[in-house]
Each structure stands twice: as structure tokens, then as C-alpha cells.
Design an enzyme around this catalytic site. Structure first.
Site, PDB file in Angstrom:
ATOM      1  N   LEU A 128      21.788 -17.155  -0.857  1.00 42.91           N
ATOM      2  CA  LEU A 128      23.349 -16.576  -0.717  1.00 42.91           C
ATOM      3  C   LEU A 128      24.228 -16.457  -0.068  1.00 42.91           C
ATOM      4  O   LEU A 128      25.082 -15.695  -0.601  1.00 42.91           O
ATOM      5  CB  LEU A 128      22.674 -15.055  -1.093  1.00 42.91           C
ATOM      6  CG  LEU A 128      20.735 -15.282  -2.171  1.00 42.91           C
ATOM      7  CD1 LEU A 128      20.457 -13.629  -2.360  1.00 42.91           C
ATOM      8  CD2 LEU A 128      21.610 -15.663  -3.574  1.00 42.91           C
ATOM      9  N   GLY A 129      24.549 -17.424   0.276  1.00 41.43           N
ATOM     10  CA  GLY A 129      25.375 -17.524   1.639  1.00 41.43           C
ATOM     11  C   GLY A 129      25.790 -16.366   2.412  1.00 41.43           C
ATOM     12  O   GLY A 129      27.176 -15.735   2.488  1.00 41.43           O
TER      13      GLY A 129
ATOM     14  N   SER B  10      25.452 -16.314   5.846  1.00 38.73           N
ATOM     15  CA  SER B  10      26.432 -16.335   6.668  1.00 38.73           C
ATOM     16  C   SER B  10      28.161 -16.857   6.751  1.00 38.73           C
ATOM     17  O   SER B  10      28.683 -16.171   7.740  1.00 38.73           O
ATOM     18  CB  SER B  10      25.839 -17.700   7.520  1.00 38.73           C
ATOM     19  OG  SER B  10      26.108 -18.839   6.913  1.00 38.73           O
ATOM     20  N   ALA B  11      28.303 -17.008   5.246  1.00 37.44           N
ATOM     21  CA  ALA B  11      29.974 -17.283   4.633  1.00 37.44           C
ATOM     22  C   ALA B  11      30.206 -15.757   4.728  1.00 37.44           C
ATOM     23  O   ALA B  11      31.068 -15.613   5.358  1.00 37.44           O
ATOM     24  CB  ALA B  11      29.971 -18.239   3.256  1.00 37.44           C
ATOM     25  N   ALA B  12      29.490 -15.145   4.615  1.00 34.76           N
ATOM     26  CA  ALA B  12      30.133 -13.835   4.217  1.00 34.76           C
ATOM     27  C   ALA B  12      30.162 -13.354   5.318  1.00 34.76           C
ATOM     28  O   ALA B  12      31.303 -12.579   5.680  1.00 34.76           O
ATOM     29  CB  ALA B  12      28.671 -12.900   3.028  1.00 34.76           C
TER      30      ALA B  12
ATOM     31  N   ASP C 136      30.718 -22.323  -0.055  1.00 43.74           N
ATOM     32  CA  ASP C 136      30.271 -21.168   0.236  1.00 43.74           C
ATOM     33  C   ASP C 136      31.359 -19.671   0.722  1.00 43.74           C
ATOM     34  O   ASP C 136      31.648 -18.751   0.256  1.00 43.74           O
ATOM     35  CB  ASP C 136      29.491 -20.677   0.957  1.00 43.74           C
ATOM     36  CG  ASP C 136      28.159 -21.665   0.856  1.00 43.74           C
ATOM     37  OD1 ASP C 136      27.965 -21.899  -0.045  1.00 43.74           O
ATOM     38  OD2 ASP C 136      26.338 -21.338   1.773  1.00 43.74           O
TER      39      ASP C 136
HETATM   40  C1  MEV Z   1      23.180 -25.179  -0.819  1.00 47.50           C
HETATM   41  O1  MEV Z   1      23.586 -24.382  -1.184  1.00 47.50           O
HETATM   42  C2  MEV Z   1      24.477 -25.859  -1.884  1.00 47.50           C
HETATM   43  C3  MEV Z   1      24.378 -27.725  -1.639  1.00 47.50           C
HETATM   44  O2  MEV Z   1      24.795 -28.121  -2.443  1.00 47.50           O
HETATM   45  C4  MEV Z   1      25.186 -27.948  -0.368  1.00 47.50           C
HETATM   46  C5  MEV Z   1      26.474 -28.073   0.122  1.00 47.50           C
HETATM   47  O3  MEV Z   1      26.810 -27.693  -1.471  1.00 47.50           O
HETATM   48  O4  MEV Z   1      27.432 -28.043   0.823  1.00 47.50           O
HETATM   49  C6  MEV Z   1      23.014 -28.307  -1.112  1.00 47.50           C
END
Ligand code: MEV
Length: 289
Positions: free
Chosen positions: A76-77, A79-81, A123
Site C-alpha cells: 500500500l505504499g 515507505s513512499a508515504a 507510489d
Molecule cells: C508495485 O506496487 C507495482 C508494480 O507495478 C511495480 C511498479 O509499478 O513499480 C508491480
């Protein structure tokens, strides 16, 4: 002292295919990460390599406190958040005057460095800007926000995005005539889904198709299959893996009245459910004193 928050994200359509320049749709969701930064001459070194790198890149020293509503390694992203919220709080606390675009780009560079080469620009962009975004190659276009009723189901099976991306790359190398048409089909259904954003029944059907295509790419897992089937059987319009797969999370698009039932069905299969919807805010100031 400055406190900023940044949202998590889900891929509605197009994960993996996006790596090969196909269109994908991602959306910021309500669970957030909150980061407080305070100027300090003798800060203790943060445990997170992402946060360490934020201070190093911004060239300042400070103490930091993190509160997260997002499970790490759940797709769910998170680390980006964390990275976007930390950079935003540093930017504010030290009056650095950087733009949101700069924060998003810097967060992506930090993710790439910490993750040793692989990171998702989706992300960091979605966490910084919020809303719903169509990604095609380098281009990112904001889509009109749609109030979709989603239940996220975390399988609690940790996964490695890098490993899953590599697995799809291997499949593509060994079976190009099979893998490429699957990636093309994901791209086509993503474009078709944009036209059906306000038609949840159709959208659910596209999610089911996208899920089947992801499984054909080999990124399924027994735990995600269980949650997807349970969500559909308890009234979801459609359900699919979200993110890299191989564990991680699924999303189910639900009629409003079925959200609790779908969440219960996911929990009964040992998943952790979050009832959520779009978050139109990206990185946001929570407090400054
Ligand atoms: C990962 O959350 C999603 C992928 O499409 C990789 C990316 O977009 O960098 C698998």
C-alpha cells in the site's frame, strides 16, 4: 515543530503492465502516515533508512516521530508515504521552500537508493499529490476523483516487489508471445475502465479480469486468491490483487451496503481488512508550532 501526513495508495488497474509502459490507474487511500519533525542539534539517529536519507538529502538535522496507519510491506505504499511525509515536514520545519513536485521526485530518488535500484514512481507521486492518477510511461494525468467504496484486504503474507517484478520480466523473456499479449490486455482493460469509473458493476468486472491476467503472469498467491474469492462471494462487484502480488494486498469494489460484510469475509480468511475510499489530499500539513 512541524507535523505532515501523506496517504497510502492502491493500484486500481495496470500494476506490472505499467513497468512496460502500459497505462495504469492508481489512487490515494485514507490510511496515512504522520511524521513530526523538530529542529534539534543532537538528534538520535532514526531507525528507518528512508528517514535517515531524507535528512541527509535535505542537509539538516532534527528529531523525528512517526505514527503510521499503514502496515509496512503490505503493497500500500507505506515507505513512499513515510518518505513523502518526512520530506514535507523537514521542508516546513526548516523553511526550505521546496515544491510538491520536488518532494515527489526526491522521495522517488530516496526510495530507489534505499531499495537498491527498484522503486515505483507511482507510489511517491500519488502519495505527494493524492487523488486518482493515470500513469503511462513517464506521463501522469490526474483523473476526476471518484468516490469508490473499497475494501483493502491485507493477506499478511510479506512479499518483495522487486522479486515479483523480476519474475514477470523472466516470464516475458522466456515466453514473450504469451506474456506480452497478457500485458497488452491489461493495458487495454485499464483504458476501458477509465470510461466506466462511475459504473461500479462494469468496473468490478474489469477488476476480475485484471486479477485473472495477473494470476496468468504468475503473481498470484493462495492467500490473495482466498481473499478475492471471499470478497466476491460476500457481495463485492469485483476484486483483484493490488500492487506486486505474491502475497501483499487485494482490493474489492463494493456496494456501500456490502462493505462491512466483505470486510468480515476477508477477516474470516485471516486477512486484515480496511474499509476505505479515495483520499483527494496528498501530503498535508497537520500541525505547525
Ligand atoms: C508495485 O506496487 C507495482 C508494480 O507495478 C511495480 C511498479 O509499478 O513499480 C508491480
Amino acid at each position: 515543530m512541524a507535523t505532515w501526513s501523506a496517504p497510502g495508495k492502491v493500484f486500481l488497474f495496470g500494476e506490472h503492465a505499467v513497468v512496460y509502459g502500459k497505462p495504469a490507474i492508481a489512487m490515494a487511500i485514507k490510511p496515512r502516515v504522520f511524521v513530526t519533525v523538530r529542529k534539534s542539534r543532537n538528534p538520535t539517529r532514526p531507525k528507518s533508512p528512508y528517514i535517515n536519507e531524507c535528512f541527509r538529502v535535505m542537509g539538516v538535522r532534527g528529531s523525528v516521530y512517526v505514527r503510521s496507519q499503514l502496515q509496512s510491506s503490505s503493497g500500500l505504499g507505506s515507505s513512499a508515504a513515510v518518505t513523502v511525509a518526512t520530506l514535507s515536514a523537514i521542508n516546513d520545519e526548516f523553511n526550505l521552500g521546496y515544491s510538491r513536485e520536488y518532494i515527489a521526485e526526491t522521495a522517488f530518488a530516496i526510495e530507489k537508493k534505499v531499495q537498491k535500484g527498484r522503486a515505483s514512481p507511482t507510489d511517491t507521486y500519488v502519495s505527494a499529490n493524492g487523488g486518482m492518477v493515470l500513469i503511462t510511461g513517464e506521463s501522469k494525468r490526474r483523473l476526476p476523483p471518484e468516490n469508490l467504496h473499497l475494501v483493502v484486504g491485507n493477506t499478511m503474507v510479506p512479499h518483495s516487489t522487486a522479486k515479483m517484478v523480476e519474475q514477470v520480466a523472466n516470464l516475458r523473456q522466456h515466453h514473450p508471445t504469451i506474456a506480452n499479449p497478457i500485458l497488452d490486455a491489461i493495458g487495454e482493460l485499464t483504458l476501458a475502465a477509465i470510461r466506466e469509473m462511475s459504473n461500479p458493476k462494469e468496473l468490478g468486472q474489469y477488476m476480475d479480469m485484471n486479477h485473472a491476467l495477473l494470476e496468468a503472469l504468475g503473481v498470484g498467491h493462495p492467500a490473495s486468491s482466498r481473499l478475492v474469492l471471499a470478497a466476491r462471494a460476500s457481495g463485492a462487484y469485483g476484486a483483484k490483487i493490488t500492487g506486486a502480488g505474491g502475497g501483499g494486498s487485494i482490493i474489492a469494489l463494493c456496494p456501500r451496503r456490502a462493505k462491512n460484510r466483505v470486510a468480515g469475509a476477508i477477516e474470516a480468511c485471516e486477512g486484515r481488512a480496511i474499509i476505505t475510499t479515495i483520499d483527494t489530499d496528498g501530503a498535508r500539513e497537520e500541525k505547525h508550532d
